[in-house]
Design a protein around this motif. Structure first.
Motif, PDB file in Angstrom:
ATOM      1  N   GLU A  68     -24.609  -0.065  -9.695  1.00 23.73           N
ATOM      2  CA  GLU A  68     -25.953  -0.178  -9.135  1.00 23.73           C
ATOM      3  C   GLU A  68     -25.858  -0.403  -7.634  1.00 23.73           C
ATOM      4  N   TYR A  69     -26.597   0.404  -6.882  1.00 24.39           N
ATOM      5  CA  TYR A  69     -26.704   0.238  -5.441  1.00 24.39           C
ATOM      6  C   TYR A  69     -28.108  -0.262  -5.133  1.00 24.39           C
ATOM      7  N   TYR A  70     -28.218  -1.187  -4.198  1.00 18.34           N
ATOM      8  CA  TYR A  70     -29.504  -1.712  -3.772  1.00 18.34           C
ATOM      9  C   TYR A  70     -29.666  -1.489  -2.271  1.00 18.34           C
ATOM     10  N   TYR A  71     -30.799  -0.916  -1.893  1.00 19.48           N
ATOM     11  CA  TYR A  71     -31.170  -0.737  -0.496  1.00 19.48           C
ATOM     12  C   TYR A  71     -32.429  -1.565  -0.271  1.00 19.48           C
ATOM     13  N   VAL A  72     -32.318  -2.625   0.527  1.00 22.25           N
ATOM     14  CA  VAL A  72     -33.404  -3.581   0.709  1.00 22.25           C
ATOM     15  C   VAL A  72     -33.948  -3.487   2.132  1.00 22.25           C
ATOM     16  N   ALA A 100     -44.359  -6.365   4.237  1.00 21.45           N
ATOM     17  CA  ALA A 100     -43.987  -5.209   3.420  1.00 21.45           C
ATOM     18  C   ALA A 100     -42.529  -5.366   3.005  1.00 21.45           C
ATOM     19  N   GLN A 101     -42.230  -4.915   1.821  1.00 26.12           N
ATOM     20  CA  GLN A 101     -40.849  -4.957   1.328  1.00 26.12           C
ATOM     21  C   GLN A 101     -40.634  -3.802   0.374  1.00 26.12           C
ATOM     22  N   GLN A 102     -39.445  -3.230   0.431  1.00 23.09           N
ATOM     23  CA  GLN A 102     -39.086  -2.200  -0.535  1.00 23.09           C
ATOM     24  C   GLN A 102     -37.639  -2.416  -0.955  1.00 23.09           C
ATOM     25  N   VAL A 103     -37.426  -2.398  -2.255  1.00 27.47           N
ATOM     26  CA  VAL A 103     -36.090  -2.458  -2.818  1.00 27.47           C
ATOM     27  C   VAL A 103     -35.882  -1.167  -3.599  1.00 27.47           C
ATOM     28  N   LEU A 104     -34.902  -0.407  -3.191  1.00 24.61           N
ATOM     29  CA  LEU A 104     -34.558   0.845  -3.868  1.00 24.61           C
ATOM     30  C   LEU A 104     -33.284   0.589  -4.655  1.00 24.61           C
ATOM     31  N   ARG A 105     -33.376   0.734  -5.975  1.00 27.81           N
ATOM     32  CA  ARG A 105     -32.200   0.539  -6.832  1.00 27.81           C
ATOM     33  C   ARG A 105     -31.783   1.898  -7.374  1.00 27.81           C
ATOM     34  N   VAL A 106     -30.523   2.251  -7.136  1.00 31.36           N
ATOM     35  CA  VAL A 106     -29.960   3.507  -7.648  1.00 31.36           C
ATOM     36  C   VAL A 106     -28.918   3.123  -8.687  1.00 31.36           C
ATOM     37  N   ARG A 107     -29.125   3.575  -9.937  1.00 30.04           N
ATOM     38  CA  ARG A 107     -28.189   3.266 -11.026  1.00 30.04           C
ATOM     39  C   ARG A 107     -27.332   4.481 -11.336  1.00 30.04           C
ATOM     40  N   PHE A 108     -26.057   4.219 -11.600  1.00 29.71           N
ATOM     41  CA  PHE A 108     -25.082   5.275 -11.894  1.00 29.71           C
ATOM     42  C   PHE A 108     -24.529   5.101 -13.301  1.00 29.71           C
ATOM     43  N   ASP A 109     -24.085   6.212 -13.904  1.00 30.49           N
ATOM     44  CA  ASP A 109     -23.365   6.128 -15.171  1.00 30.49           C
ATOM     45  C   ASP A 109     -21.892   5.870 -14.855  1.00 30.49           C
ATOM     46  N   PRO A 110     -21.043   5.654 -15.875  1.00 37.07           N
ATOM     47  CA  PRO A 110     -19.625   5.379 -15.616  1.00 37.07           C
ATOM     48  C   PRO A 110     -18.909   6.508 -14.857  1.00 37.07           C
ATOM     49  N   ALA A 111     -19.399   7.742 -14.956  1.00 38.03           N
ATOM     50  CA  ALA A 111     -18.789   8.857 -14.239  1.00 38.03           C
ATOM     51  C   ALA A 111     -19.217   8.910 -12.774  1.00 38.03           C
ATOM     52  N   GLY A 112     -20.228   8.110 -12.375  1.00 36.89           N
ATOM     53  CA  GLY A 112     -20.669   8.079 -10.995  1.00 36.89           C
ATOM     54  C   GLY A 112     -21.873   8.949 -10.689  1.00 36.89           C
ATOM     55  N   ASN A 113     -22.522   9.472 -11.715  1.00 40.74           N
ATOM     56  CA  ASN A 113     -23.723  10.296 -11.517  1.00 40.74           C
ATOM     57  C   ASN A 113     -24.969   9.421 -11.547  1.00 40.74           C
ATOM     58  N   VAL A 114     -25.980   9.793 -10.786  1.00 41.44           N
ATOM     59  CA  VAL A 114     -27.219   9.016 -10.718  1.00 41.44           C
ATOM     60  C   VAL A 114     -27.967   9.135 -12.039  1.00 41.44           C
ATOM     61  N   VAL A 115     -28.312   7.981 -12.612  1.00 40.97           N
ATOM     62  CA  VAL A 115     -29.049   7.927 -13.864  1.00 40.97           C
ATOM     63  C   VAL A 115     -30.526   7.647 -13.599  1.00 40.97           C
ATOM     64  N   ALA A 116     -30.813   6.745 -12.666  1.00 41.72           N
ATOM     65  CA  ALA A 116     -32.202   6.374 -12.386  1.00 41.72           C
ATOM     66  C   ALA A 116     -32.334   5.855 -10.964  1.00 41.72           C
ATOM     67  N   VAL A 117     -33.525   6.023 -10.416  1.00 38.08           N
ATOM     68  CA  VAL A 117     -33.874   5.494  -9.093  1.00 38.08           C
ATOM     69  C   VAL A 117     -35.161   4.706  -9.260  1.00 38.08           C
ATOM     70  N   ASP A 118     -35.127   3.410  -8.960  1.00 35.55           N
ATOM     71  CA  ASP A 118     -36.285   2.534  -9.116  1.00 35.55           C
ATOM     72  C   ASP A 118     -36.679   1.977  -7.751  1.00 35.55           C
ATOM     73  N   LYS A 119     -37.995   1.866  -7.519  1.00 33.06           N
ATOM     74  CA  LYS A 119     -38.509   1.279  -6.286  1.00 33.06           C
ATOM     75  C   LYS A 119     -39.438   0.131  -6.643  1.00 33.06           C
ATOM     76  N   THR A 120     -39.269  -0.973  -5.955  1.00 32.76           N
ATOM     77  CA  THR A 120     -40.194  -2.093  -6.092  1.00 32.76           C
ATOM     78  C   THR A 120     -40.650  -2.502  -4.701  1.00 32.76           C
ATOM     79  N   LEU A 148     -43.545  -5.401  -2.502  1.00 34.32           N
ATOM     80  CA  LEU A 148     -43.863  -6.791  -2.198  1.00 34.32           C
ATOM     81  C   LEU A 148     -44.389  -7.545  -3.419  1.00 34.32           C
ATOM     82  N   ASP A 149     -44.739  -6.829  -4.477  1.00 36.86           N
ATOM     83  CA  ASP A 149     -45.301  -7.461  -5.667  1.00 36.86           C
ATOM     84  C   ASP A 149     -44.308  -8.391  -6.366  1.00 36.86           C
ATOM     85  N   LEU A 150     -43.015  -8.204  -6.163  1.00 40.84           N
ATOM     86  CA  LEU A 150     -42.021  -9.051  -6.818  1.00 40.84           C
ATOM     87  C   LEU A 150     -41.560 -10.227  -5.960  1.00 40.84           C
ATOM     88  N   VAL A 151     -42.121 -10.375  -4.758  1.00 46.47           N
ATOM     89  CA  VAL A 151     -41.776 -11.510  -3.914  1.00 46.47           C
ATOM     90  C   VAL A 151     -42.563 -12.710  -4.402  1.00 46.47           C
TER      91      VAL A 151
END
Length: 163
Positions: free
Chosen positions: A75-79, A95-115, A117-120
């Motif tokens: 998992e990579y996080y860009y805050v 304003a805040q944005q957290v971009l989470r990029v999840r990878f599978d064991p092979a290193g391919n992108v599985v999902a990209v999530d954005k959150t 200021l609502d989680l602060v």
């Protein structure tokens, strides 16, 4: 030599004092903007697609992450956070944005999530003491509480190494 009239000095002095007071007032009410973390470019963040990108292409597109997942490196996080601050007050998030990029064991992108200021969450501690579970002890019990708790040498408390 003629003596200057004291009233002639009073007007410029008042103007200088008023100018300094105005400058101090204006600087005290100034709003300071701050930006922390990753600079979000919507074109680049929207370009990351599951099933198409891998770890290497994400790093080439977005750069190194702000941090990697704590329990796995899949998992990579860009805050990114933008704050505002009035004079000497504490900065508050605008304003805040957290971009989470999840990878599978092979290193391919599985999902990209954005959150956003609502989680602060704002944490407000209660008083100046932290409540704890357990026995309430006095000052003297803290100091002298262990006297007699550990067995003395020669008793059945296990104090001597030969037992």
């Amino acid at each position: 030599m003629p003596i200057a009239d004291p009233k002639s000095f009073a007007r410029p002095a008042r103007l200088i004092v008023a100018g300094v007071a105005l400058a101090l007032t204006a600087s005290g009410c100034a709003q300071v903007k701050g930006r922390q973390g990753y600079f979000v470019d919507p074109v680049l963040t929207d370009a990351i697609a599951p099933g198409v990108d891998n770890r290497e292409s994400v790093e080439k597109t977005l750069g190194r992450p702000t941090f990697v997942g704590q329990f796995s490196d899949n998992e990579y996080y860009y805050v990114s956070r933008e704050t505002r601050q009035l004079a000497f007050a504490r900065p508050r998030p605008v304003a805040q944005q957290v971009l989470r990029v999840r990878f599978d064991p092979a290193g391919n992108v599985v999902a990209v999530d954005k959150t956003g200021l609502d989680l602060v969450s704002k944490i407000s501690p209660e008083g100046d003491k932290t409540p704890t579970l357990g026995r309430q002890r006095s000052f003297f019990e803290d100091i002298f509480g262990n006297i007699g708790a550990v067995g003395a040498p020669g008793t059945t408390g296990g104090g001597s190494p030969g037992q």
